[in-house]
Design an enzyme around this catalytic site. Structure first.
Site, PDB file in Angstrom:
ATOM      1  N   LYS A  45       0.818  -1.216   0.000  1.00  9.99           N
ATOM      2  CA  LYS A  45       0.000   0.000   0.000  1.00  9.99           C
ATOM      3  C   LYS A  45       0.856   1.272   0.000  1.00  9.99           C
ATOM      4  O   LYS A  45       0.514   2.270   0.626  1.00  9.99           O
ATOM      5  CB  LYS A  45      -0.972   0.015   1.184  1.00  9.99           C
ATOM      6  N   HIS A 100       7.553  -7.176  -2.458  1.00  9.11           N
ATOM      7  CA  HIS A 100       7.333  -6.597  -1.132  1.00  9.11           C
ATOM      8  C   HIS A 100       8.357  -7.142  -0.129  1.00  9.11           C
ATOM      9  O   HIS A 100       8.262  -6.834   1.067  1.00  9.11           O
ATOM     10  CB  HIS A 100       5.936  -6.952  -0.610  1.00  9.11           C
ATOM     11  N   SER A 130      -4.528   2.722   4.615  1.00  5.67           N
ATOM     12  CA  SER A 130      -4.806   2.038   3.353  1.00  5.67           C
ATOM     13  C   SER A 130      -4.747   0.519   3.532  1.00  5.67           C
ATOM     14  O   SER A 130      -5.594  -0.214   2.987  1.00  5.67           O
ATOM     15  CB  SER A 130      -3.796   2.485   2.295  1.00  5.67           C
TER      16      SER A 130
END
Length: 288
Positions: A45, A100, A130
């Protein structure tokens, strides 16, 4: 689908089992980067989709046909996902790869290549908000509970993908490397065109003024949120419950102020100062 409620653990960090297995995570750690590779690294995010779209447009000289006809997970596949080996090209050409994963997991492989790393980071307050909303409709993530409980888990690093603080500090320790490019979500909001130009300079990929215009126009939040190749509406409701939220929700800087109580903000500020006191980079929590 049988792993949608599974949690996978690797190097002390939890990952959703829907697209991660111990084998796929190990393959990511052992991946042989090529010198022409471009790696987009982010915490969840933090503007990953935005960067994927910008790089797609840069390398297509502002032509949006590919971006509007091919899902972004095929254009810029995820290194740690189970499908990565089936998608990655081995022909030695340009490859844009997304991850990630924290730096420490990828460090051995990256040190042996000249691959370029683009690390995109977003202020942690907006990331927490988020990510909380994403948990509410992503069926492969745990139920978030109320925002206060989720924020506690975010601050102590027990959410999937681990600690924002450790992720950012790990990658930023290498920001002086010539093959490393740091850009923030907030920078891109303030000066999108300038950010695109800086990226082109880092990538040694020049664009004309007209091509830059097209990249900038296509990569606005409004345009991307309507593009089914990036807004996740192609993904089955068995994986993302679209009735409970949107993948591209607001795309704003400072939305955290609509969610944090005074006490939550004070707690966040205290922990942020403890964790990031030695970090050279100052993250903008608002553009006001």
């Amino acid at each position: 689908m049988d792993r949608i409620s599974t949690t996978e653990t690797f190097a002390g960090i939890s990952y959703p089992g829907h697209l991660h297995t111990k084998e796929s995570l190990q393959l990511a750690q052992d991946f042989q980067f090529q010198d022409m590779d471009i790696l987009i690294a982010t915490f969840p995010k933090s503007g990953t989709t935005w960067m994927q779209e910008i790089l797609t447009l840069i390398y297509n000289k502002g032509d949006s046909v590919v971006a509007e006809t091919l899902p972004n997970w095929l254009r810029t596949p995820w290194l740690e996902h189970t499908y990565f080996r089936d998608l990655v090209q081995e022909n030695g050409g340009l490859r844009i790869i997304t991850t990630h994963l924290p730096y420490d997991i990828l460090a051995p492989a990256l040190k042996n290549s000249k691959a370029k790393v683009i690390y995109m980071v977003r202020n942690p307050k907006d990331v927490a908000v988020s990510y909380y909303h994403f948990h509410k409709f992503a069926k492969f993530l745990p139920e978030p509970g109320n925002f206060g409980k989720f924020l506690d888990r975010f601050l102590n690093g027990t959410v999937h993908y681990g600690s924002w603080f450790q992720h950012v500090k790990g990658w930023l320790r290498h920001q002086e490397n010539a093959s490393f490019f740091l850009i923030t979500y907030e920078d891109m909001h303030r000066e999108l065109r300038c950010s695109i130009e800086r990226l082109c300079g880092f990538l040694n990929h020049s664009l004309s003024s007209e091509e830059l215009d097209r990249v900038e126009e296509h990569c606005s939040f409004g345009n991307m949120s309507q593009n089914r190749m990036v807004n996740c509406t192609l993904i089955s409701p068995e994986i993302l419950d679209h009735s409970k939220g949107k993948f591209m929700r607001k795309g704003k800087v400072g939305d955290w102020k609509q969610h944090f109580t005074v006490a939550q903000n004070n707690l966040f500020e205290r922990i942020y100062q403890e964790e990031m006191s030695h970090c050279k980079h100052c993250f903008l929590m608002t553009l006001d």
